[in-house]
Scaffold this motif. Structure first.
Motif, mmCIF file in Angstrom:
data_model
loop_
_atom_site.group_PDB
_atom_site.id
_atom_site.type_symbol
_atom_site.label_atom_id
_atom_site.label_comp_id
_atom_site.label_asym_id
_atom_site.label_seq_id
_atom_site.Cartn_x
_atom_site.Cartn_y
_atom_site.Cartn_z
ATOM 1 N N THR A 1 0.864 -1.186 0.000
ATOM 2 C CA THR A 1 0.000 0.000 0.000
ATOM 3 C C THR A 1 0.894 1.227 0.000
ATOM 4 N N ILE A 2 0.844 1.985 -1.076
ATOM 5 C CA ILE A 2 1.730 3.140 -1.231
ATOM 6 C C ILE A 2 0.987 4.434 -0.917
ATOM 7 N N GLY A 3 1.591 5.264 -0.076
ATOM 8 C CA GLY A 3 1.129 6.631 0.111
ATOM 9 C C GLY A 3 1.904 7.547 -0.824
ATOM 10 N N LEU A 4 1.213 8.481 -1.448
ATOM 11 C CA LEU A 4 1.829 9.411 -2.397
ATOM 12 C C LEU A 4 1.899 10.787 -1.747
ATOM 13 N N GLU A 5 3.076 11.375 -1.729
ATOM 14 C CA GLU A 5 3.261 12.624 -1.003
ATOM 15 C C GLU A 5 4.246 13.516 -1.743
ATOM 16 N N CYS A 6 4.119 14.836 -1.565
ATOM 17 C CA CYS A 6 5.131 15.757 -2.069
ATOM 18 C C CYS A 6 5.350 16.856 -1.047
ATOM 19 N N GLY A 7 6.540 17.417 -1.049
ATOM 20 C CA GLY A 7 6.869 18.493 -0.128
ATOM 21 C C GLY A 7 8.106 19.219 -0.631
ATOM 22 N N GLY B 1 -2.983 -5.034 -8.412
ATOM 23 C CA GLY B 1 -3.903 -5.341 -7.323
ATOM 24 C C GLY B 1 -3.573 -4.689 -6.008
ATOM 25 N N GLY B 2 -2.616 -3.750 -5.985
ATOM 26 C CA GLY B 2 -2.232 -3.074 -4.754
ATOM 27 C C GLY B 2 -3.117 -1.879 -4.453
ATOM 28 N N LYS B 3 -2.819 -1.231 -3.329
ATOM 29 C CA LYS B 3 -3.572 -0.046 -2.899
ATOM 30 C C LYS B 3 -2.670 1.183 -2.964
ATOM 31 N N VAL B 4 -3.270 2.315 -3.328
ATOM 32 C CA VAL B 4 -2.535 3.575 -3.428
ATOM 33 C C VAL B 4 -3.360 4.657 -2.742
ATOM 34 N N ILE B 5 -2.687 5.556 -2.014
ATOM 35 C CA ILE B 5 -3.354 6.652 -1.315
ATOM 36 C C ILE B 5 -2.828 7.984 -1.841
ATOM 37 N N LEU B 6 -3.711 8.792 -2.405
ATOM 38 C CA LEU B 6 -3.401 10.175 -2.791
ATOM 39 C C LEU B 6 -4.091 11.093 -1.797
ATOM 40 N N ALA B 7 -3.369 12.047 -1.230
ATOM 41 C CA ALA B 7 -3.922 12.895 -0.174
ATOM 42 C C ALA B 7 -3.789 14.374 -0.556
ATOM 43 N N GLU B 8 -3.617 15.240 0.449
ATOM 44 C CA GLU B 8 -3.355 16.672 0.256
ATOM 45 C C GLU B 8 -4.458 17.372 -0.542
ATOM 46 N N PHE B 9 -5.650 17.482 0.022
ATOM 47 C CA PHE B 9 -6.783 18.074 -0.699
ATOM 48 C C PHE B 9 -6.548 19.522 -1.157
ATOM 49 N N PRO B 10 -5.847 20.381 -0.376
ATOM 50 C CA PRO B 10 -5.602 21.738 -0.895
ATOM 51 C C PRO B 10 -4.768 21.746 -2.176
ATOM 52 N N GLU B 11 -4.085 20.628 -2.454
ATOM 53 C CA GLU B 11 -3.263 20.551 -3.659
ATOM 54 C C GLU B 11 -3.956 19.761 -4.769
ATOM 55 N N ASN C 1 -7.082 5.379 -3.872
ATOM 56 C CA ASN C 1 -7.938 5.959 -2.842
ATOM 57 C C ASN C 1 -7.540 7.405 -2.609
ATOM 58 N N LEU C 2 -8.517 8.273 -2.344
ATOM 59 C CA LEU C 2 -8.233 9.663 -1.994
ATOM 60 C C LEU C 2 -8.517 9.860 -0.517
ATOM 61 N N LEU C 3 -7.558 10.436 0.206
ATOM 62 C CA LEU C 3 -7.686 10.665 1.639
ATOM 63 C C LEU C 3 -7.638 12.160 1.917
ATOM 64 N N CYS C 4 -8.642 12.667 2.604
ATOM 65 C CA CYS C 4 -8.693 14.093 2.930
ATOM 66 C C CYS C 4 -7.663 14.417 4.004
ATOM 67 N N THR C 5 -6.643 15.173 3.627
ATOM 68 C CA THR C 5 -5.605 15.628 4.560
ATOM 69 C C THR C 5 -5.210 17.049 4.184
ATOM 70 N N GLU D 1 1.962 16.337 8.302
ATOM 71 C CA GLU D 1 0.604 15.961 8.706
ATOM 72 C C GLU D 1 0.012 14.957 7.721
ATOM 73 N N SER D 2 0.251 15.184 6.437
ATOM 74 C CA SER D 2 -0.316 14.310 5.411
ATOM 75 C C SER D 2 0.347 12.938 5.406
ATOM 76 N N THR D 3 1.684 12.904 5.510
ATOM 77 C CA THR D 3 2.385 11.618 5.569
ATOM 78 C C THR D 3 1.960 10.837 6.810
ATOM 79 N N THR D 4 1.852 11.524 7.942
ATOM 80 C CA THR D 4 1.373 10.889 9.171
ATOM 81 C C THR D 4 0.012 10.245 8.944
#
Length: 549
Positions: free
Chosen positions: A310-316, A341-351, A438-442, A448-451
């Protein structure tokens, strides 16, 4: 190497891939443009004249409007352009995507830690968690008592540098001698002295929450902590409670059950007001943690299919190249993992400001699209009510390196999500359950988003940066991906992967994305220790649902 790039055929902006100078004639697609300003690499200039109020397009979407009359060849900056983005609405589903060929990885596995709930960890950590900030000092005592004696202490290179200066001072060195002293000490990594070789470490999730604030804050904190305890990278946990705080132990236990109804990891919960003296509490915590580590050490890495990643996607610390190198590269990695068949999380709603329509259209159901719309609009309205707005998201560093408006930043940031359909919209700190994107509201705040992504189940995080940041996580490896070669070379101690090769050497997005997936597999198997893990960069900041951009 090309000197300029048009990202999308509809764009009226070109990206400078190298420094350009006023008076130069740029020929692009048989058109001649005379530069009216110096344009540093990563920045953008106009291909057409614009009157005040007319639209700037990049990535094929609206990213700003002219504040003054502009000419082809003008650089865009915060003085002549303002943020603008198109409105969005829930419309028809557009679920076709560029599904990649993944036959190369059909029989590929990674070596991970298999948990009773069927998940697989890429690491094996023991957690020590406070229910409230009042227990943070006890965590510090436990950290001092356990970490170094059990073989998890870090090298003391910088302490030894200070000792070297002390010796110089005692020998009579003056201030100039101290300032000019060579105190660099190259230390070879010691062989592992861990008492429990199958346990990667003991991590302490210090935080400033749990009491005060609102009850919703306490509920969210308990849910986040439950997400860490149930994350496949966690072997078990010791939890310290004062007893009287808002973040009550039964709330934590309820949140754990939501995520794993048959939870069976070793979990020790101590209530200080019930146990009594500090000495009794700490002695009990040390004994129970030691017993838990003995159990955790029985876990060994075994082969698992890539669908368990399960991969989280982040930028900073993004720059003007992030959206054309690193972000689309991990976007392709995302598509590859989804196809496997894996899971992916895209977050950072302001972006995601300005690309909401594309995201909404990709949601697999109308219900998910409506949930995305509701969360996005509510967040944006709260930001405005607090005297801010998504338009204030770009940092001074972003702007300095070419991300002039939030819509430009967002359109590039959204490339991390690839092209696959959005299977679920999650509100912080919900757990990821569905394979796919998956989209996660962060917030956009990277720590904060990576956490949050790890709390939702990420067992690997792909983190792109153009300016450089050391951000890591206590239990999940955070792979740092540089958008440009200059950064990769300059901050080589905290960077893991270079995608500046896309800019410099003509590597394709697809080649880079495949290279990153191969790297992920090695990290997930414990074959590569990423920079953030090596440096002990254990960033953990819970979000209190306030306006954080």
């Amino acid at each position: 190497m090309d000197r300029v790039l048009k990202v999308h055929p509809k764009d009226n902006l070109l990206v400078a891939l190298t420094d350009l100078f006023k008076g130069e004639i740029i020929i692009y697609e048989n058109e001649k443009i005379t530069l009216l300003d110096d344009v540093k690499a990563k920045h953008k200039f106009l291909t057409t004249d614009l009157n005040i109020g007319e639209e700037l397009l990049m990535y094929g979407v609206l990213v700003g409007k002219a504040q003054i009359d502009l000419k082809a060849g003008n650089i865009i900056n915060t003085n002549n352009v303002r943020h603008a983005a198109n409105p969005f609405e829930v419309g028809e589903r557009k679920l076709a995507w560029d599904r990649p060929d993944v036959s190369k990885w059909k029989n590929t596995t990674f070596n991970g830690f298999h948990r009773a709930d069927g998940s697989v960890g890429t690491a094996n950590y023991w957690l020590v968690i406070p229910m409230v900030f009042c227990e943070n000092r006890n965590l510090e005592v436990l950290q001092e008592a356990l970490v170094t004696p059990l073989g998890y202490g870090r090298k003391k290179a910088y302490q030894n540098q200070a000792l070297k200066l002390i010796d110089l001072y005692k020998s009579g060195a003056d201030k100039n001698s101290i300032l000019n002293a060579d105190i660099f000490i190259e230390e070879q990594p010691e062989k592992s002295k861990r008492l429990f070789p199958n346990v990667d470490g003991i991590k302490f999730l210090n935080h400033d929450g749990g009491c005060g604030g609102t009850r919703d804050d306490a509920q969210a904190l308990c849910a986040l902590l439950a997400g860490y305890i149930t994350n496949p990278n966690c072997a078990g946990a010791t939890v310290l409670s004062l007893g009287c705080q808002n973040a009550q132990v039964p709330i934590l236990e309820e949140e754990i059950k939501k995520r794993d109804a048959n939870f069976s990891k070793p979990l020790y919960i101590l209530d200080q007001q019930k146990v009594g003296t500090e000495a009794d509490l700490l002695a009990l915590a040390i004994k129970q943690t030691f017993a838990g580590l003995m159990e955790a050490n029985q876990q060994e890495r075994k082969p698992a299919p890539l669908s368990n990643i399960t991969i989280g996607l982040e930028c900073g610390g993004s720059d003007g190249f992030s959206g054309i190198s690193a972000n689309p590269a991990i976007g392709y990695t995302s598509d590859l993992l989804v196809a496997l068949g894996g899971k992916v999380i895209l977050a950072e709603f302001p972006e995601l400001c300005g690309v909401e329509q594309n995201i909404s259209d990709r949601c697999v159901t109308i219900e998910e699209a409506n949930r995305f719309s509701s969360l996005m609009k509510t967040y944006a309205a709260k930001a405005v009510a607090a005297g801010s707005g998504f338009d204030m998201n770009p940092s001074p560093g972003n702007i300095k390196d070419g991300l002039i408006t939030d819509a430009i930043k967002s359109a590039g940031a959204a490339k991390k999500g690839g092209t696959s359909p959005v299977v679920a919209i999650l509100d912080y700190p919900e757990m990821v359950t569905k394979p796919g994107l998956n989209l996660l509201c962060t917030p956009g705040n990277d720590v904060e988003s990576t956490t949050a992504e790890v709390g939702s189940g990420a067992n690997v995080v792909l983190f792109t940066t153009g300016l450089g940041t050391p951000t890591g996580n206590p239990i999940t490896p955070v792979i740092k991906i540089a958008s440009n070669t200059t950064l990769f070379n300059k901050m080589s101690d905290i960077m893991d992967v270079n995608t500046g090769t896309i800019i410099d050497d003509g590597e394709t997005i697809y080649e880079a994305g495949e290279r990153i997936l191969d790297y992920v597999i090695k990290v997930a198997s414990g074959e590569i220790e990423v920079s953030a893990v090596r440096h002990g960069q254990d960033d953990f900041i819970p979000w209190k649902r306030g306006v954080s951009l």
